[in-house]
Structure formats: C-alpha cells, structure tokens
Design a protein around this motif. Structure first.
Motif, PDB file in Angstrom:
ATOM      1  N   ASP A  43      22.814  19.410   0.944  1.00 14.10           N
ATOM      2  CA  ASP A  43      21.627  19.256   0.215  1.00 14.10           C
ATOM      3  C   ASP A  43      20.541  19.976   0.196  1.00 14.10           C
ATOM      4  O   ASP A  43      19.930  20.235  -0.645  1.00 14.10           O
ATOM      5  N   HIS A  44      20.251  20.601   1.490  1.00 11.95           N
ATOM      6  CA  HIS A  44      19.012  21.412   1.684  1.00 11.95           C
ATOM      7  C   HIS A  44      19.525  22.717   2.173  1.00 11.95           C
ATOM      8  O   HIS A  44      18.476  23.336   2.910  1.00 11.95           O
ATOM      9  N   THR A  45      20.630  23.014   2.260  1.00 14.39           N
ATOM     10  CA  THR A  45      21.182  24.211   3.120  1.00 14.39           C
ATOM     11  C   THR A  45      21.829  25.270   2.267  1.00 14.39           C
ATOM     12  O   THR A  45      22.891  24.687   1.418  1.00 14.39           O
ATOM     13  N   LEU A  46      21.327  26.670   2.487  1.00 10.40           N
ATOM     14  CA  LEU A  46      22.178  27.832   1.611  1.00 10.40           C
ATOM     15  C   LEU A  46      22.882  28.554   2.608  1.00 10.40           C
ATOM     16  O   LEU A  46      22.614  28.615   3.577  1.00 10.40           O
ATOM     17  N   VAL A  47      23.904  29.259   2.191  1.00 11.86           N
ATOM     18  CA  VAL A  47      24.534  29.999   3.257  1.00 11.86           C
ATOM     19  C   VAL A  47      25.257  31.437   2.201  1.00 11.86           C
ATOM     20  O   VAL A  47      25.423  31.062   1.039  1.00 11.86           O
ATOM     21  N   SER A  48      25.298  32.354   2.897  1.00  9.14           N
ATOM     22  CA  SER A  48      25.946  33.562   2.406  1.00  9.14           C
ATOM     23  C   SER A  48      26.331  34.576   3.836  1.00  9.14           C
ATOM     24  O   SER A  48      26.271  34.391   4.882  1.00  9.14           O
ATOM     25  N   LEU A  49      27.317  35.400   3.035  1.00  9.48           N
ATOM     26  CA  LEU A  49      27.780  36.244   4.028  1.00  9.48           C
ATOM     27  C   LEU A  49      27.304  37.867   3.344  1.00  9.48           C
ATOM     28  O   LEU A  49      27.676  38.293   2.259  1.00  9.48           O
ATOM     29  N   THR A  50      26.516  38.479   4.243  1.00 12.67           N
ATOM     30  CA  THR A  50      25.867  39.810   3.841  1.00 12.67           C
ATOM     31  C   THR A  50      26.929  40.832   3.957  1.00 12.67           C
ATOM     32  O   THR A  50      28.080  40.844   4.353  1.00 12.67           O
ATOM     33  N   GLU A  51      26.553  42.000   3.157  1.00 12.67           N
ATOM     34  CA  GLU A  51      27.345  43.106   3.168  1.00 12.67           C
ATOM     35  C   GLU A  51      27.630  43.861   4.699  1.00 12.67           C
ATOM     36  O   GLU A  51      28.635  44.699   4.891  1.00 12.67           O
ATOM     37  N   THR A  52      26.815  43.526   5.691  1.00 17.30           N
ATOM     38  CA  THR A  52      26.945  43.944   6.784  1.00 17.30           C
ATOM     39  C   THR A  52      27.580  43.009   7.584  1.00 17.30           C
ATOM     40  O   THR A  52      27.834  43.282   9.020  1.00 17.30           O
ATOM     41  N   GLY A  53      28.169  42.114   7.142  1.00 17.13           N
ATOM     42  CA  GLY A  53      29.030  40.795   7.834  1.00 17.13           C
ATOM     43  C   GLY A  53      28.312  39.914   8.717  1.00 17.13           C
ATOM     44  O   GLY A  53      28.985  39.256   9.397  1.00 17.13           O
ATOM     45  N   SER A  54      27.241  39.853   8.219  1.00 19.41           N
ATOM     46  CA  SER A  54      26.233  38.543   8.829  1.00 19.41           C
ATOM     47  C   SER A  54      26.610  37.242   8.180  1.00 19.41           C
ATOM     48  O   SER A  54      26.334  37.267   6.869  1.00 19.41           O
ATOM     49  N   LEU A  55      26.505  36.106   8.714  1.00 20.78           N
ATOM     50  CA  LEU A  55      26.734  34.785   8.197  1.00 20.78           C
ATOM     51  C   LEU A  55      25.035  34.475   8.179  1.00 20.78           C
ATOM     52  O   LEU A  55      24.677  34.285   9.124  1.00 20.78           O
ATOM     53  N   VAL A  56      24.626  33.967   7.103  1.00 20.53           N
ATOM     54  CA  VAL A  56      23.068  33.592   6.881  1.00 20.53           C
ATOM     55  C   VAL A  56      23.080  32.159   6.284  1.00 20.53           C
ATOM     56  O   VAL A  56      23.790  31.799   5.481  1.00 20.53           O
ATOM     57  N   THR A  57      22.340  31.381   6.986  1.00 18.52           N
ATOM     58  CA  THR A  57      22.147  30.016   6.375  1.00 18.52           C
ATOM     59  C   THR A  57      20.585  29.877   6.261  1.00 18.52           C
ATOM     60  O   THR A  57      19.726  30.438   7.074  1.00 18.52           O
ATOM     61  N   VAL A  58      20.164  29.295   5.343  1.00 12.02           N
ATOM     62  CA  VAL A  58      18.910  28.977   5.115  1.00 12.02           C
ATOM     63  C   VAL A  58      18.530  27.672   4.840  1.00 12.02           C
ATOM     64  O   VAL A  58      19.197  26.998   3.813  1.00 12.02           O
ATOM     65  N   ASP A  59      17.401  26.950   5.567  1.00 16.55           N
ATOM     66  CA  ASP A  59      17.049  25.493   5.303  1.00 16.55           C
ATOM     67  C   ASP A  59      15.802  25.569   4.414  1.00 16.55           C
ATOM     68  O   ASP A  59      14.899  26.156   4.583  1.00 16.55           O
ATOM     69  N   VAL A  60      15.993  24.753   3.098  1.00 14.89           N
ATOM     70  CA  VAL A  60      14.966  24.799   1.839  1.00 14.89           C
ATOM     71  C   VAL A  60      14.424  23.394   1.970  1.00 14.89           C
ATOM     72  O   VAL A  60      14.222  23.019   0.838  1.00 14.89           O
ATOM     73  N   SER A  61      14.593  22.704   3.101  1.00 12.16           N
ATOM     74  CA  SER A  61      14.211  21.135   2.894  1.00 12.16           C
ATOM     75  C   SER A  61      12.654  21.172   2.778  1.00 12.16           C
ATOM     76  O   SER A  61      12.036  20.316   2.291  1.00 12.16           O
ATOM     77  N   GLY A  62      12.011  22.296   3.279  1.00 10.16           N
ATOM     78  CA  GLY A  62      10.396  22.209   3.240  1.00 10.16           C
ATOM     79  C   GLY A  62       9.960  23.533   2.223  1.00 10.16           C
ATOM     80  O   GLY A  62      10.794  23.850   1.690  1.00 10.16           O
ATOM     81  N   SER A  63       8.554  23.593   2.279  1.00  9.80           N
ATOM     82  CA  SER A  63       8.028  24.460   1.405  1.00  9.80           C
ATOM     83  C   SER A  63       8.490  25.916   1.830  1.00  9.80           C
ATOM     84  O   SER A  63       8.358  27.070   0.957  1.00  9.80           O
ATOM     85  N   ARG A  64       8.589  26.140   3.189  1.00 14.73           N
ATOM     86  CA  ARG A  64       8.927  27.391   3.764  1.00 14.73           C
ATOM     87  C   ARG A  64      10.324  27.263   4.122  1.00 14.73           C
ATOM     88  O   ARG A  64      10.586  26.679   5.430  1.00 14.73           O
ATOM     89  N   PRO A  65      11.114  28.164   3.616  1.00 14.56           N
ATOM     90  CA  PRO A  65      12.391  28.152   4.028  1.00 14.56           C
ATOM     91  C   PRO A  65      12.854  28.681   5.295  1.00 14.56           C
ATOM     92  O   PRO A  65      12.040  29.827   6.077  1.00 14.56           O
ATOM     93  N   ARG A  66      13.776  28.421   6.328  1.00 10.87           N
ATOM     94  CA  ARG A  66      14.143  28.520   7.600  1.00 10.87           C
ATOM     95  C   ARG A  66      15.359  29.194   7.632  1.00 10.87           C
ATOM     96  O   ARG A  66      16.248  28.710   7.273  1.00 10.87           O
ATOM     97  N   THR A  67      15.262  30.536   8.102  1.00 13.09           N
ATOM     98  CA  THR A  67      16.738  31.433   7.878  1.00 13.09           C
ATOM     99  C   THR A  67      17.361  31.543   9.387  1.00 13.09           C
ATOM    100  O   THR A  67      16.346  31.886  10.446  1.00 13.09           O
ATOM    101  N   HIS A  68      18.509  31.373   9.487  1.00 19.37           N
ATOM    102  CA  HIS A  68      19.266  31.807  10.631  1.00 19.37           C
ATOM    103  C   HIS A  68      20.329  32.795  10.302  1.00 19.37           C
ATOM    104  O   HIS A  68      20.995  32.628   8.975  1.00 19.37           O
ATOM    105  N   SER A  69      20.861  33.344  11.043  1.00 16.23           N
ATOM    106  CA  SER A  69      21.874  34.636  10.830  1.00 16.23           C
ATOM    107  C   SER A  69      22.647  34.744  12.018  1.00 16.23           C
ATOM    108  O   SER A  69      22.068  34.735  13.290  1.00 16.23           O
ATOM    109  N   SER A  70      24.143  34.967  12.022  1.00 15.49           N
ATOM    110  CA  SER A  70      24.836  35.447  13.130  1.00 15.49           C
ATOM    111  C   SER A  70      26.055  36.230  12.490  1.00 15.49           C
ATOM    112  O   SER A  70      26.419  36.187  11.535  1.00 15.49           O
ATOM    113  N   PHE A  71      26.253  37.273  13.359  1.00 12.39           N
ATOM    114  CA  PHE A  71      27.246  38.353  12.881  1.00 12.39           C
ATOM    115  C   PHE A  71      28.688  37.631  12.945  1.00 12.39           C
ATOM    116  O   PHE A  71      29.051  36.843  13.813  1.00 12.39           O
ATOM    117  N   LEU A  72      29.566  38.015  11.696  1.00 16.10           N
ATOM    118  CA  LEU A  72      30.840  37.409  11.676  1.00 16.10           C
ATOM    119  C   LEU A  72      31.678  38.434  11.555  1.00 16.10           C
ATOM    120  O   LEU A  72      32.568  38.639  12.665  1.00 16.10           O
TER     121      LEU A  72
END
Length: 459
Positions: A288-317
């Motif tokens: 409901d409040h989370t986005l996800v993507s896989l970057t060209e460099t192979g990192s799995l990225v999640t973004v929490d957009v529940s607030g006005s300032r998104p919080r981003t986390h990433s880990s190499f996949l």
C-alpha cells in the motif's frame, strides 16, 4: 306614446303604458334562477378543474415530447454519436476470478480484445468500442462517434471512458452501451500523441504530456488539473502505480536527477504528496505504501512513501536478473536469457528471501508472468527467432503455478495462431496480459507487435 321620425308622428305599441311610468323593471321579465345544492356546486367545480387539468397535461406532454425530441436530435448531432444495442440479456461472466485450469480458446473474431470485463469482451474500433458476449462473441452493443478518432479508453465504475481526438471524454455504460456523460477536456489531440486514460479509484485521469486532468467517474465533472512539476518538462504516459491515497505518475526531463521523477498525486485533489528521483528502470507496487525496483546495476530498491519524505533502502541482488512481476510483497525476477524465473519475498528494508525457482524447458523461454488469486500464470515459449532459424513451428504453453511454492498446478498448450505474424515478433516477449473474470489473455509484448497477436483462454 308618440314617436317622431323624419317629421312623421305615430302611436307606438306601448301607448297603453302610463306616461311617466318609466322603463319596466329588470326583474319583471327575468327568468327565475335555479339554486344549486352544495354537492352540485362541488361537482361543477371539479369538472371545471378536471377539464383544465387535462388541457394543461396535454399541452405539457406535447411540449415535453417536442423538447425531448429536439434535445435528442441535438444531443446525437452535437456529438455525432452512433449507437446500437443492447441486444438481449446482459451477459454473465465466466467467473469472478482467474481460471484454475485454462485451456479452452475463446473465439475473438477478427481482432484481439482490449479488455474483458465481466461477461463483456471489449474491442477497440477506430471511432469507439464494440462490446461482445464473452460466451458467444456476438455483439451486445456498439458505441462510436463520427468525424473523430478514439485515442484511449479505460474501465471505471461500471463504464468504459473513451478519450477522443477532438478532446472529448465520454463515459459509456457497460450494461446499456449508452453515454452517461460528456466532458470537453481539450480542443484537439493528436492521434499519435500517446495520451492515455487511467482509472484512479473514483477518478478518471486524462494523461497528457503537458497536464494531468482528473474527472469524476460519476458525472464527468472536472475535479482538478495538474501541470508537470516546475523542475520537469512533462508527464510520462506510463501507467500510474495505485498506492494507498495516491497514484504514482512519472514526470520526464526533470532537472536535478537523471532525467525522471516519480510523483505521488492525490487522485481526489491533484495535489502532489511526495516525489522521488527515479534513477531506476521503473518502480512497481510492493504494498500500500511501498515501491520496489531492480536497478541496472543489480540492486533491489524499496521506497516507503507513507510520509511526505520517502525512505529508501537497497541491497545488491544480481547483475544478471530482471524484474518481471510484483504482487503483494512478492517479486518475480528472470535470468538475463529468460530461461528461469525466481520468486522472492521482499520486505520494506529491501531484504528478500527466495521462495522458488522455475526453469524453462530446453530451447524455451519464460515470458512476463501475472500473479492473481494465489496463482502465477506464466507463458513458456519457443522464441520466433529460434523457430525461424531451426525451421520448426513456433509453440508455447501456459503454466499455472502456486504462488507460494512454485508447484505447477496446470499446463495448457497455446494455439499456433500466436506465431502467425512471426516476422514482426523478433524483438518481442510473450506475456500474460490479463487474468480475471474466468479468462486469461496471453499475447506478445513489444513495440512492433500487432494487437491481434493474442489469445483468450477459459476453462
């Protein structure tokens, strides 16, 4: 009594009346009045009122028919509409969910459906939409407009909203095929503009490069209009991501980033709630409040957009994996050569756990999947390039897997008609285009693909 006229004098017939007696009394020769009873007076008044009421109703009816006829004529000629149907009873759906064991190919006429909604199969026409019975493929209704072309459409709130080249948006009721409302949004739209129409809850969003326009799905009233952010040149035409309380739209050519930005737009007001710099291939909805993507460099990225300032986390996949599907906390990634797919349970901090991996058969590839109702539908196919090189006919199957275990629940052969335009399929990937209402639609995904290159399966 003597009368005089032209010098002559004679006696009138009233000479026997006494002189000076004056004119006779009015009451002397009056007919006696008959007095009405109270009941007779009431009946007379009621008859008078009834006669005038009938006259009033008759006049009003004639005026209403005349005005209604003129309005209907003006209505049809104003929008140059052509309507047929509905024919017969409203078609019932083949099912509410996606089929568990699809295998029966449904007739689809000369072209592929734009969508299946309940018991209706919607087909695009140059000037409108034709709705067919999903069971018989017979026309249920048709709606079109002369002197303009259809740009895009979307289904929302029991209607299909059509967006035309003359800038008019029309909501057509799915049951009757008749228009619910008309709204002029723009003066003129180029047929090759790429403009789209999207559903966002109870709002219809017209997506043009220079603005987003929100319309009420109920009555077509314009709710808001949003220009691109000041730092961006336009809105992208990619489908928005539906999140809780916001629709995520891509903006293009933004300064201060790598070119694009993702903005959370409130579908009720058009206000921007948050934005993130989109340095990835593209985000998908993880929750409901989370986005996800896989970057060209192979990192799995999640973004929490529940607030006005998104919080981003990433880990190499991995450097050799591509994002293929996202559904309720699970992502499906494929190998670089599309010969295997892996399902991962992803958490908000971008950490993930492998749920299962499926490998394609020899000489086969796995296409874009779709996850729904606890099942994963994924096509397995021989690529058109290899089929031509090896001089063998193209062949494909639809695999139905358990979403949590990857266990194969069902397999169905897909018809050879998917390869009838193989000369145009060299850069295409097979994909599941839809899975709902008792049917699964499978076809090719790519810029050079004809929309006719797909099939519809049911149980």
């Amino acid at each position: 009594m003597k009368d005089r006229l032209d010098g002559w004098t004679w006696n009138s017939g009233d000479s026997d009346m006494e002189a000076g007696s004056g004119p006779p009394s009015r009451d002397r020769y009056a007919v006696p009045r008959l007095r009405r009873t109270l009941a007779q007076s009431a009946r007379a008044a009621a008859a008078w009122i009834h006669a005038r009421w009938i006259r009033l109703v008759t006049v009003a009816t004639v005026l209403a028919l005349a005005i209604g006829g003129w309005q209907t004529y003006a209505y049809l000629t104003r929008y140059h509409e052509q309507m047929t149907g509905p024919h017969g009873a409203f078609p019932t759906a083949l099912g509410a969910a996606a089929p568990e064991r699809p295998g029966r190919v449904l007739a689809s006429g000369d072209d592929a459906p734009a969508a299946v909604v309940g018991g209706l199969v919607l087909h695009e026409r140059d000037n409108g939409i034709m709705a067919n019975n999903v069971r018989t493929d017979r026309t249920y209704w048709h709606y079109g407009r002369e002197k303009t072309a259809l740009i895009a459409e979307t289904v929302v709130s029991g209607a299909v909203v059509l967006w035309y080249a003359d800038g008019l948006a029309v909501s057509v009721d799915l049951r009757s095929g008749k228009p619910r409302w008309h709204t002029k949004v723009a003066e003129r739209v180029r047929e090759d503009s790429g403009d789209r129409v999207w559903r966002a809850g109870g709002t219809v969003v017209i997506n043009q490069q220079d603005r987003l326009t929100g319309l009420s799905a109920r009555d077509g009233k314009q709710l808001w209009s949003a220009a691109p952010p000041r730092e961006c040149k336009g809105w992208d035409h990619r489908p928005p991501l539906e999140l809780s309380g916001a629709e995520a739209f891509d903006a293009t050519r933004c300064s201060g980033s790598d070119g694009d930005g993702l903005y959370g737009v409130d579908p009720a007001s058009g206000r921007s709630r948050w934005h993130i710099e989109d340095r990835t291939i593209g985000y998908g909805r993880l929750g409901d409040h989370t986005l996800v993507s896989l970057t060209e460099t192979g990192s799995l990225v999640t973004v929490d957009v529940s607030g006005s300032r998104p919080r981003t986390h990433s880990s190499f996949l991995s450097h050799d994996e591509y994002l293929r599907g996202i559904s309720d906390g699970m992502v499906i990634v494929s190998s670089g050569d599309n010969t295997s797919v892996t399902a991962r349970q992803v958490r908000n901090d971008s950490s993930s756990t492998v749920l299962w991996t499926v490998k394609a058969g020899r000489g086969r590839a796995l296409g874009f999947p779709r996850t729904t109702d606890g099942r994963v539908y994924i096509p397995q196919y021989r690529s058109p390039v290899e089929a031509k090189q090896q001089k063998v006919p193209g062949s494909a199957q639809l695999l139905v897997l358990d979403a949590r275990t990857g266990h194969e629940l069902h397999r169905a052969e897909l018809p050879a008609s998917l390869y009838r335009s193989s000369d145009n399929l060299d850069v295409s990937t097979m994909a599941v285009l839809g899975a709902k209402y008792g049917v699964v639609r499978v076809g090719w995904s790519g810029f050079l693909v004809s929309p006719e290159d797909q099939v519809t399966l049911a149980e």
